[in-house]
Each structure stands twice: as C-alpha cells, then as structure tokens.
Motif scaffolding. Structure first.
Motif, PDB file in Angstrom:
ATOM      1  N   HIS A   1     -11.790  72.322  53.109  1.00 55.45           N
ATOM      2  CA  HIS A   1     -10.569  72.990  52.617  1.00 55.45           C
ATOM      3  C   HIS A   1      -9.779  73.560  53.800  1.00 55.45           C
ATOM      4  CE1 HIS A   1     -10.562  72.905  48.206  1.00 55.45           C
ATOM      5  NE2 HIS A   1     -11.879  72.986  48.265  1.00 55.45           N
ATOM      6  N   TRP A   2     -10.467  74.211  54.753  1.00 57.20           N
ATOM      7  CA  TRP A   2      -9.808  74.762  55.931  1.00 57.20           C
ATOM      8  C   TRP A   2      -9.074  73.653  56.684  1.00 57.20           C
ATOM      9  CZ3 TRP A   2     -10.217  73.493  61.035  1.00 57.20           C
ATOM     10  CH2 TRP A   2      -9.539  74.338  61.930  1.00 57.20           C
ATOM     11  N   ALA A   3      -9.725  72.513  56.860  1.00 56.61           N
ATOM     12  CA  ALA A   3      -9.161  71.411  57.644  1.00 56.61           C
ATOM     13  C   ALA A   3      -7.878  70.854  57.029  1.00 56.61           C
ATOM     14  CB  ALA A   3     -10.191  70.298  57.796  1.00 56.61           C
ATOM     15  N   GLN A   4      -7.704  71.016  55.721  1.00 53.92           N
ATOM     16  CA  GLN A   4      -6.478  70.533  55.071  1.00 53.92           C
ATOM     17  C   GLN A   4      -5.297  71.465  55.320  1.00 53.92           C
ATOM     18  OE1 GLN A   4      -6.835  67.435  53.875  1.00 53.92           O
ATOM     19  NE2 GLN A   4      -8.945  67.794  54.514  1.00 53.92           N
ATOM     20  N   GLN A   5      -5.576  72.708  55.717  1.00 47.95           N
ATOM     21  CA  GLN A   5      -4.522  73.720  55.858  1.00 47.95           C
ATOM     22  C   GLN A   5      -4.207  74.089  57.303  1.00 47.95           C
ATOM     23  OE1 GLN A   5      -5.873  77.132  53.645  1.00 47.95           O
ATOM     24  NE2 GLN A   5      -6.483  75.887  51.901  1.00 47.95           N
ATOM     25  N   HIS A   6      -5.086  73.753  58.226  1.00 43.90           N
ATOM     26  CA  HIS A   6      -4.956  74.228  59.603  1.00 43.90           C
ATOM     27  C   HIS A   6      -5.050  73.062  60.576  1.00 43.90           C
ATOM     28  CE1 HIS A   6      -5.179  78.377  58.219  1.00 43.90           C
ATOM     29  NE2 HIS A   6      -6.127  77.962  57.404  1.00 43.90           N
ATOM     30  N   SER A   7      -4.490  73.261  61.766  1.00 46.82           N
ATOM     31  CA  SER A   7      -4.455  72.167  62.732  1.00 46.82           C
ATOM     32  C   SER A   7      -5.144  72.504  64.053  1.00 46.82           C
ATOM     33  CB  SER A   7      -3.003  71.761  63.003  1.00 46.82           C
ATOM     34  OG  SER A   7      -2.260  72.856  63.505  1.00 46.82           O
ATOM     35  N   ARG A   8      -5.884  73.590  64.102  1.00 46.49           N
ATOM     36  CA  ARG A   8      -6.584  73.912  65.346  1.00 46.49           C
ATOM     37  C   ARG A   8      -7.539  72.765  65.692  1.00 46.49           C
ATOM     38  NH1 ARG A   8     -10.002  78.664  67.798  1.00 46.49           N
ATOM     39  NH2 ARG A   8     -11.164  77.402  69.272  1.00 46.49           N
ATOM     40  N   PRO A   9      -7.543  72.333  66.946  1.00 40.59           N
ATOM     41  CA  PRO A   9      -8.482  71.274  67.324  1.00 40.59           C
ATOM     42  C   PRO A   9      -9.936  71.735  67.173  1.00 40.59           C
ATOM     43  CG  PRO A   9      -6.774  71.558  68.994  1.00 40.59           C
ATOM     44  CD  PRO A   9      -6.652  72.700  68.033  1.00 40.59           C
ATOM     45  N   ILE A  10     -10.739  70.863  66.617  1.00 37.99           N
ATOM     46  CA  ILE A  10     -12.174  71.095  66.456  1.00 37.99           C
ATOM     47  C   ILE A  10     -12.879  69.960  67.189  1.00 37.99           C
ATOM     48  CG2 ILE A  10     -14.084  71.194  64.784  1.00 37.99           C
ATOM     49  CD1 ILE A  10     -12.234  73.658  64.681  1.00 37.99           C
ATOM     50  N   HIS A  11     -13.884  70.303  67.994  1.00 40.88           N
ATOM     51  CA  HIS A  11     -14.599  69.309  68.791  1.00 40.88           C
ATOM     52  C   HIS A  11     -15.445  68.391  67.912  1.00 40.88           C
ATOM     53  CE1 HIS A  11     -15.899  67.931  72.734  1.00 40.88           C
ATOM     54  NE2 HIS A  11     -17.123  67.879  72.273  1.00 40.88           N
ATOM     55  N   GLY A  12     -16.002  68.921  66.840  1.00 45.14           N
ATOM     56  CA  GLY A  12     -16.824  68.140  65.921  1.00 45.14           C
ATOM     57  C   GLY A  12     -17.421  69.048  64.877  1.00 45.14           C
ATOM     58  N   ALA A  13     -18.045  68.441  63.858  1.00 47.40           N
ATOM     59  CA  ALA A  13     -18.652  69.240  62.784  1.00 47.40           C
ATOM     60  C   ALA A  13     -19.900  68.558  62.254  1.00 47.40           C
ATOM     61  CB  ALA A  13     -17.652  69.444  61.650  1.00 47.40           C
ATOM     62  N   LEU A  14     -20.931  69.360  62.066  1.00 46.32           N
ATOM     63  CA  LEU A  14     -22.123  68.953  61.340  1.00 46.32           C
ATOM     64  C   LEU A  14     -21.976  69.524  59.932  1.00 46.32           C
ATOM     65  CD1 LEU A  14     -24.955  67.835  60.894  1.00 46.32           C
ATOM     66  CD2 LEU A  14     -25.857  69.931  61.979  1.00 46.32           C
ATOM     67  N   LEU A  15     -21.930  68.638  58.946  1.00 47.62           N
ATOM     68  CA  LEU A  15     -21.728  69.028  57.549  1.00 47.62           C
ATOM     69  C   LEU A  15     -23.022  68.710  56.803  1.00 47.62           C
ATOM     70  CD1 LEU A  15     -18.175  67.413  57.248  1.00 47.62           C
ATOM     71  CD2 LEU A  15     -18.742  69.782  57.877  1.00 47.62           C
ATOM     72  N   ALA A  16     -23.872  69.714  56.655  1.00 46.85           N
ATOM     73  CA  ALA A  16     -25.226  69.509  56.138  1.00 46.85           C
ATOM     74  C   ALA A  16     -25.335  69.858  54.661  1.00 46.85           C
ATOM     75  CB  ALA A  16     -26.223  70.341  56.938  1.00 46.85           C
ATOM     76  N   ALA A  17     -25.937  68.964  53.899  1.00 48.90           N
ATOM     77  CA  ALA A  17     -26.217  69.161  52.467  1.00 48.90           C
ATOM     78  C   ALA A  17     -24.998  69.677  51.711  1.00 48.90           C
ATOM     79  CB  ALA A  17     -27.421  70.086  52.275  1.00 48.90           C
ATOM     80  N   PRO A  18     -23.878  68.919  51.744  1.00 44.31           N
ATOM     81  CA  PRO A  18     -22.700  69.375  51.002  1.00 44.31           C
ATOM     82  C   PRO A  18     -23.018  69.558  49.520  1.00 44.31           C
ATOM     83  CG  PRO A  18     -22.176  67.441  52.334  1.00 44.31           C
ATOM     84  CD  PRO A  18     -23.658  67.622  52.381  1.00 44.31           C
ATOM     85  N   ALA A  19     -22.520  70.623  48.966  1.00 46.57           N
ATOM     86  CA  ALA A  19     -22.696  70.868  47.529  1.00 46.57           C
ATOM     87  C   ALA A  19     -21.568  70.166  46.785  1.00 46.57           C
ATOM     88  CB  ALA A  19     -22.668  72.363  47.240  1.00 46.57           C
ATOM     89  N   ASP A  20     -21.924  69.369  45.792  1.00 44.44           N
ATOM     90  CA  ASP A  20     -20.928  68.685  44.968  1.00 44.44           C
ATOM     91  C   ASP A  20     -20.417  69.679  43.930  1.00 44.44           C
ATOM     92  OD1 ASP A  20     -19.394  67.139  43.296  1.00 44.44           O
ATOM     93  OD2 ASP A  20     -21.066  65.886  42.608  1.00 44.44           O
ATOM     94  N   LEU A  21     -19.354  70.366  44.264  1.00 47.11           N
ATOM     95  CA  LEU A  21     -18.821  71.413  43.399  1.00 47.11           C
ATOM     96  C   LEU A  21     -18.169  70.869  42.134  1.00 47.11           C
ATOM     97  CD1 LEU A  21     -17.237  73.751  46.094  1.00 47.11           C
ATOM     98  CD2 LEU A  21     -19.573  73.733  45.216  1.00 47.11           C
ATOM     99  N   GLU A  22     -17.945  69.568  42.074  1.00 46.95           N
ATOM    100  CA  GLU A  22     -17.324  68.962  40.891  1.00 46.95           C
ATOM    101  C   GLU A  22     -18.330  68.646  39.791  1.00 46.95           C
ATOM    102  OE1 GLU A  22     -13.548  66.880  43.156  1.00 46.95           O
ATOM    103  OE2 GLU A  22     -15.336  65.673  42.785  1.00 46.95           O
TER     104      GLU A  22
END
Length: 185
Positions: free
Chosen positions: A76-97
């Motif tokens: 959600h943050w990435a859709q609203q902001h443009s600060r450069p991020i070097h990378g992301a580890l996205l562990a065990a995403p919760a399927d909120l839907e």
C-alpha cells in the motif's frame, strides 16, 4: 556506498518478543523497526503513515523486511510514495481478501479500515516473496498470484505455517540469506 538500513515492517501483532523480525532487529547493527501504533491499530492509513515516518528518519538506502500484514502495509505504501527502496523481503503475506481463522480481524473490518482491495500494481523496487505451503493466512496459489502482480520473485519456503512463533519460528536464518541477496543488488 553506505550499506542499506534494514527496516522491519511488522504485521498487525506488532513487535512480538520471540518473533523472527524482533530477533533479527536485535541481531543486525543496521536494523530499525517501524514503531508500534498506540491508536488506530487496525487502520491501514495509520500503518502506512507509520512506515512513511520511519523511512523519513533514514538517510541512504533501505531494504524493507515485512511480514504478514506488514507486507500489505509495504505494498500500500509503495502505491502512494516514490522514495527509492533498495529491495524488500516480503515474508508470509497475509491474504486479507480471504476470511481468516477465528481470533483475527474479519474481512469486513479490514475493508472498513482501508486494507482492501490488495494492490496489484508492480513494485518499483526488487522484491522477494517468501511463501509457505501451509500458511493458514495465505494460500500459496494466491500469494504466488500477488507476487507475480508485484513483479516479485516468489520463493516457496516449504511447510512453515505463518512463519511466526505459533508455527515454531523464533529465529529464521533464511531471512538473513534473502537480505544479503537484496543488499547485493
């Protein structure tokens, strides 16, 4: 070049003492964590604002390390902001839907608090989604679809449940391997 700061993005349960993210933050000298919320704990907007505030306090490159709903905070943050991020580890995403087991927020509560729908736009930074084959909060097939939509590499990390203390995980050495890979990018 300055080594990236590792910014821990916890899920809705925040900073659980024996969680791998909390242990990782204590272990890595260049790690920080998004501060826990005092109010509006289920508010997506408040969580995204807390992540943005934590990022504003960091100079230089950042690698995000998110778990569970922390992954959703990150996307959600990435859709609203443009600060450069070097990378992301996205562990065990919760399927909120999809409905959660008892004891977790309902789909309606998540919708009312701005979490839905889950963003499906590509992320502007390299990312690795580490997904479990038996996570009660996110089926591998759905998490794989999300990872593809985000432009993330999907890593099947086996039958590790939700990768939390309830699933038998305090320390998770795999996180450090993925972080080293992302820092090297």
């Amino acid at each position: 070049m300055t080594p990236p700061t590792i910014l821990i993005v916890p899920g809705l349960r925040d900073h659980v003492e024996d969680h791998w993210q909390t242990l990782l933050a204590k272990k890595l000298p260049n790690a920080r964590s998004v501060a826990p919320l005092e109010h509006d704990k289920l508010s997506r907007a408040a969580r995204v604002a807390a992540l943005d505030q934590a990022l504003a306090e960091i100079d230089g490159p950042v690698v995000l390390v998110a778990h569970s709903a922390g992954v959703m905070i990150t996307v959600h943050w990435a859709q609203q902001h443009s600060r450069p991020i070097h990378g992301a580890l996205l562990a065990a995403p919760a399927d909120l839907e999809s409905p959660f087991p008892p004891g977790y927020p309902t789909t309606e509560a998540l919708r009312d608090n701005g979490w839905l729908p889950i963003p499906r736009q590509p992320l502007s930074f390299p990312s690795i989604v580490a997904a479990s084959t038996n996570d009660p909060l996110g089926k591998l097939e759905k998490i794989t679809e999300l990872a593809i939509a985000w432009g993330s590499r999907i890593e099947n990390i086996g039958a590790v449940g939700h990768l939390n203390p309830a699933a038998g995980f305090g320390d998770w050495p795999g996180a450090e391997d993925y972080i080293r890979e992302l820092v090297g990018n």
